[in-house]
Design a protein around this motif. Structure first.
Motif, PDB file in Angstrom:
ATOM      1  N   GLU A   1     -52.564   7.528 116.164  1.00  0.00           N
ATOM      2  CA  GLU A   1     -52.165   8.664 116.930  1.00  0.00           C
ATOM      3  C   GLU A   1     -51.610   9.757 115.962  1.00  0.00           C
ATOM      4  O   GLU A   1     -52.006  11.025 116.302  1.00  0.00           O
TER       5      GLU A   1
ATOM      6  N   ARG B   1     -56.096  12.318 122.946  1.00  0.00           N
ATOM      7  CA  ARG B   1     -56.901  12.687 121.775  1.00  0.00           C
ATOM      8  C   ARG B   1     -57.803  11.855 121.342  1.00  0.00           C
ATOM      9  O   ARG B   1     -58.831  12.433 120.670  1.00  0.00           O
TER      10      ARG B   1
ATOM     11  N   ASN C   1     -56.134  26.001 118.554  1.00  0.00           N
ATOM     12  CA  ASN C   1     -55.441  25.263 119.633  1.00  0.00           C
ATOM     13  C   ASN C   1     -55.252  25.933 121.173  1.00  0.00           C
ATOM     14  O   ASN C   1     -55.140  25.312 121.947  1.00  0.00           O
TER      15      ASN C   1
ATOM     16  N   MET D   1     -46.207  14.741 117.037  1.00  0.00           N
ATOM     17  CA  MET D   1     -47.686  14.579 116.927  1.00  0.00           C
ATOM     18  C   MET D   1     -47.971  16.316 117.540  1.00  0.00           C
ATOM     19  O   MET D   1     -49.055  16.562 116.910  1.00  0.00           O
ATOM     20  N   ASN D   2     -47.430  16.811 118.601  1.00  0.00           N
ATOM     21  CA  ASN D   2     -47.860  17.993 118.988  1.00  0.00           C
ATOM     22  C   ASN D   2     -47.664  19.116 117.703  1.00  0.00           C
ATOM     23  O   ASN D   2     -48.266  20.113 117.597  1.00  0.00           O
TER      24      ASN D   2
ATOM     25  N   GLU E   1     -50.318  18.917 115.108  1.00  0.00           N
ATOM     26  CA  GLU E   1     -51.468  19.406 115.653  1.00  0.00           C
ATOM     27  C   GLU E   1     -51.570  20.703 115.889  1.00  0.00           C
ATOM     28  O   GLU E   1     -52.490  21.496 115.716  1.00  0.00           O
TER      29      GLU E   1
ATOM     30  N   SER F   1     -53.691  13.371 115.313  1.00  0.00           N
ATOM     31  CA  SER F   1     -52.884  14.797 115.409  1.00  0.00           C
ATOM     32  C   SER F   1     -53.308  15.802 114.265  1.00  0.00           C
ATOM     33  O   SER F   1     -52.827  16.982 114.259  1.00  0.00           O
TER      34      SER F   1
ATOM     35  N   HIS G   1     -44.368  12.257 120.973  1.00  0.00           N
ATOM     36  CA  HIS G   1     -45.152  13.601 121.244  1.00  0.00           C
ATOM     37  C   HIS G   1     -44.915  14.831 120.676  1.00  0.00           C
ATOM     38  O   HIS G   1     -45.654  15.627 120.230  1.00  0.00           O
TER      39      HIS G   1
END
Length: 252
Positions: free
Chosen positions: A110, A144, A211, A86-87, A90, A114, A83
C-alpha cells in the motif's frame, strides 16, 4: 528512530529502518513519517523523494503485534492514520520514487502504491496477504491496486493472497523497471536527478493535474490541464522554450 532521512542536493531519501521487524508499519512509524514530510515540505528545497527499506524488506506489512487486540474503534483510527499518510504521499506535489529493495507485503504494498512510480530489485517479492488474517487492506490497497494492475489482476491477488515476483510486477505495470539489488539505489537516484533537471513548477503542476483527474474524473482533469498549461506560459515555460530554441540548458 524508525526511519532515517538523508538529503542529496534536491533529492531526499527516506529509509524505513526497522530491519528486525522487516520494517513493519505501526502507528509510531506512520507518525514519524508524517513529521519528516512536514520538514521536507517546510524547507521547499526537495524536488524528489525516494522511499526505500533497510535490510531484506521494503516494508513487510503492518505491525501485527500492534494490531492484535485492537478494538473496532482503535482499528478504524489506525486505518485512518494509514490512509492519511498514503493520501499525503499520493497527492504530494513532490514525486515519490519507491525503490523496492525486498519484501513488499500488505501495508508495504500500500505504501508503494501511493508512490508516483516504482523501481524494484530483482529479488523483491509482493503480496496482499490480509485475507490470510481475516482482514482486507486498510491503507487504500483495495482501491489503488485495481488502478495499478487492473481489476481482474487485483482481484486475483487480493482474494488469493498469492505472492508474485518482480518480473510479474513489471509485466503487470506495477513497477516501471527491475534492477539488481546492487544497482537499485543508483538507478533510483539517476531517475530522481533526471526529474530534478525538468521544470520545477511544471513538475509540481503536473502532479496536481494528474491527481485532479484521478479524484474528480476525466473532464475535471482536462479542464485543470488547460488552466495549468496556460498558467505555465506566464512562468517557467518562457525560459524552457527559449532554451530549446537557443540550444542550451534551461536555467530554472
Amino acid at each position: 528512530m524508525n526511519l532515517t532521512y538523508t538529503k542529496h542536493d534536491a533529492v531526499g531519501i527516506i529509509t524505513f529502518s526497522r530491519p528486525k521487524a522487516l520494517n513493519a508499519l505501526n502507528s509510531e512509524v506512520l507518525k514519524e513519517l508524517n513529521t519528516i514530510l512536514d520538514k521536507i515540505e517546510a524547507s521547499e528545497d526537495i524536488r524528489v523523494i525516494i522511499l526505500t527499506g533497510e535490510g531484506k524488506a521494503f516494508i513487510a506489512g503492518a505491525d501485527i503485534a500492534e494490531m492484535q487486540g485492537k478494538s473496532e474503534q482503535e482499528a478504524k483510527a489506525f486505518s485512518s492514520l494509514g490512509h492519511d499518510v498514503m493520501n499525503r504521499i499520493e497527492q504530494s506535489p513532490i514525486p515519490f520514487i519507491g525503490a523496492l529493495n525486498g519484501f513488499t507485503f500488505g501495508g508495504g504494498l500500500e505504501m508503494a502504491l501511493s508512490c508516483s512510480f516504482l523501481l524494484a530489485a530483482e529479488t523483491a517479492k509482493f503480496s496482499a496477504p490480509e485475507v490470510n488474517l481475516g482482514l482486507i487492506p486498510g491503507f487504500g490497497g483495495s482501491q489503488r491496486l485495481v488502478r495499478a494492475i487492473g481489476l481482474n489482476n487485483a482481484r486475483y491477488y487480493l482474494y488469493t493472497a498469492n505472492m508474485f515476483d518482480a518480473t510479474e510486477a513489471l509485466r503487470m505495470g506495477l513497477v516501471q523497471a527491475v534492477y539488481s539489488n546492487e544497482e537499485l539505489m543508483d538507478k533510483a537516484m539517476e531517475l530522481a536527478k533526471l526529474i530534478t533537471s525538468k521544470g520545477p513548477l511544471a513538475t509540481r503542476t503536473l502532479a496536481a493535474v494528474v491527481n485532479c483527474g484521478l479524484e474528480k474524473g476525466f473532464v475535471a482533469g482536462c479542464n485543470a490541464e488547460q488552466e495549468a498549461f496556460a498558467y505555465l506560459f506566464n512562468n517557467e515555460a518562457q525560459e524552457g522554450m527559449s532554451a530549446f530554441l537557443e540550444k542550451r540548458k534551461p536555467q530554472w
